[in-house]
Design a protein around this motif. Structure first.
Motif, PDB file in Angstrom:
ATOM      1  N   ASP A   1       2.552   7.209   0.736  1.00 23.44           N
ATOM      2  CA  ASP A   1       3.534   7.546   1.484  1.00 23.44           C
ATOM      3  C   ASP A   1       4.607   8.226   1.734  1.00 23.44           C
ATOM      4  O   ASP A   1       5.162   8.696   2.651  1.00 23.44           O
ATOM      5  CB  ASP A   1       4.283   5.737   2.351  1.00 23.44           C
ATOM      6  CG  ASP A   1       2.732   4.718   2.145  1.00 23.44           C
ATOM      7  OD1 ASP A   1       2.388   5.152   3.216  1.00 23.44           O
ATOM      8  OD2 ASP A   1       3.358   3.331   2.089  1.00 23.44           O
TER       9      ASP A   1
ATOM     10  N   ASP B   1       8.504   0.519   2.485  1.00 23.16           N
ATOM     11  CA  ASP B   1       7.122  -0.305   3.111  1.00 23.16           C
ATOM     12  C   ASP B   1       7.150   0.259   5.364  1.00 23.16           C
ATOM     13  O   ASP B   1       6.222   0.424   5.675  1.00 23.16           O
ATOM     14  CB  ASP B   1       8.086  -1.793   3.667  1.00 23.16           C
ATOM     15  CG  ASP B   1       8.208  -2.278   2.589  1.00 23.16           C
ATOM     16  OD1 ASP B   1       7.423  -2.245   1.680  1.00 23.16           O
ATOM     17  OD2 ASP B   1       8.953  -3.483   2.368  1.00 23.16           O
ATOM     18  N   LYS B   2       8.712   1.681   5.608  1.00 26.29           N
ATOM     19  CA  LYS B   2       7.381   1.591   6.475  1.00 26.29           C
ATOM     20  C   LYS B   2       8.323   3.355   6.592  1.00 26.29           C
ATOM     21  O   LYS B   2       9.628   3.431   6.365  1.00 26.29           O
ATOM     22  CB  LYS B   2       8.310   1.028   7.429  1.00 26.29           C
ATOM     23  CG  LYS B   2      10.088   0.767   8.063  1.00 26.29           C
ATOM     24  CD  LYS B   2       9.822   0.131   9.120  1.00 26.29           C
ATOM     25  CE  LYS B   2      11.381  -0.848   8.767  1.00 26.29           C
ATOM     26  NZ  LYS B   2      12.383  -1.646   9.989  1.00 26.29           N
TER      27      LYS B   2
END
Length: 291
Positions: free
Chosen positions: A135, A79-80
Motif C-alpha cells: 500500500d 488502512d486507506k
C-alpha cells in the motif's frame, strides 16, 4: 527517492508506544540534533501533523549527497489512501528534488516476537508487513529501506521485576551469560567525569571500527555529555572490570521513560556477559526510580 522504515511496536500499550515515539520529536532531542550535533533542522507538515526533520550532507567527489530524515511519523491511517498526505509528499518532492527522504513510520502490529511458540504469528506478521509495504508503494511511492539511528522496532523493557525474576525468564544462553557476570567481579557505576566519558568513547570507537559503522567525533561527544549534564536528564552507566570500563550505555530521561541512546561493550570482555550485567542493573535502577 522516498523511503520509509516501518517501526514495528511490539505488544506494548498504545500509551507507552506514543511516549517513545514522541521522544523522536521532543524539544530535548531537537536541541541535541541542532545545537550539539550541528545538523540543519527544518519543519514539515505530513499526515496533518507538523514534524521537524534533519538534513545530512555527504560530499562524494564533486557531488553533494543530501539525505533528509523524519523520525516518529504517525500516520492518520494505513488502512486507506490519504490524499492530503499524497499532496504533502509531492510538495516536499517539488521543493527538495535533490534530496532523498527517509521516513520512520509508526506501525502498530500486535506481536510479541518472531521467536514466539505460536507458529502462525510470524506468518501473519510477514503477511501484514507485505500488505502495508504494497500500500505504501502503490499509494505514496514509498520504498522500504534501512538507515542508522532509525530503528525498525521500539523495544520497551519492563522494570518491575527483580534481577532473579529476570534471570528466571531468560533463555538458557541468557542464564549462562548472567552466571558468568556474577562470577566476574564487575562493578556498576555512573560515569560523571570527562576522563570516564573519553574511556567509554574509546570502547565505542573500537566497536564501531570492528563493525564498520560511524560514530560522532570526540569533541561532539563531549559536547553532548556536557549538555546532558547541565540538563540533569541523563546517565552514562558503565560496567568496570577492576579499573577498566568494559561496557557502557548512555540513557536519557524523557517523561517517565529511561531511553537508551548509545552503548558499547569491549569485545575483549564479551564472553563474561558484561552487557547482560549492565542491562540488568540499568533496569533495576529504572525500577528503583519509578521509570
Amino acid at each position: 527517492y522516498f523511503h520509509y522504515l516501518l517501526c514495528i511496536l511490539q505488544y506494548f500499550s498504545f500509551f507507552i508506544i506514543m511516549i517513545m515515539f514522541s521522544f523522536y520529536q521532543s524539544p530535548i532531542w531537537r536541541h541535541i540534533q541542532e545545537e550539539v550535533y550541528k545538523k540543519p533542522i527544518f519543519d514539515v507538515t505530513l499526515w496533518k501533523n507538523t514534524y521537524w526533520w534533519i538534513m545530512k550532507q555527504m560530499a562524494i567527489l564533486w557531488q553533494t549527497k543530501r539525505r533528509s530524515m523524519i523520525h516518529g511519523v504517525r500516520p492518520v491511517s494505513l488502512d486507506k489512501v490519504d490524499s492530503d498526505f499524497q499532496r504533502d509528499l509531492l510538495a516536499w518532492k517539488r521543493d527538495h528534488w535533490k534530496h532523498d527522504l527517509f521516513l520512520q513510520i509508526w506501525c502498530d502490529l500486535p506481536i510479541v516476537s518472531r521467536q514466539t511458540k505460536q507458529d502462525k504469528i510470524p506468518d501473519r506478521l510477514d503477511q501484514s508487513l507485505a500488505f502495508v509495504q504494497r500500500d505504501l508503494l502503490t499509494w505514496y511511492d514509498l520504498r522500504p529501506t534501512t538507515r542508522e539511528h532509525m530503528p525498525h522496532a521500539t523495544i520497551v523493557l519492563e522494570t518491575v521485576w527483580t534481577i532473579d525474576e529476570w534471570k528466571s525468564a531468560c533463555s538458557d544462553s541468557g542464564k549462562r551469560m548472567i552466571n558468568k557476570w556474577q562470577k566476574a567481579w564487575l562493578t556498576f557505576l555512573i560515569a560523571t567525569h570527562e576522563k570516564e566519558w573519553i574511556a567509554y568513547r574509546q570502547v565505542r570507537y573500537a566497536t564501531a571500527y570492528d563493525k564498520w559503522f560511524s560514530i560522532i567525533p570526540q569533541e561532539q561527544f563531549l559536547a553532548l555529555m556536557h549538555y546532558l549534564t547541565e540538563s540533569k536528564q541523563w546517565w552514562l552507566f558503565v560496567a568496570k572490570k577492576w579499573a577498566d570500563i568494559v561496557s557502557g550505555s548512555v540513557c536519557v530521561q524523557f517523561e517517565e521513560q529511561m531511553i537508551y541512546l548509545y552503548g558499547a561493550t569491549d569485545r575483549a570482555y564479551g564472553d563474561i556477559g558484561a552487557h547482560y550485567w549492565l542491562t540488568m542493573h540499568i533496569r533495576a535502577r529504572a525500577r528503583d526510580h519509578h521509570f
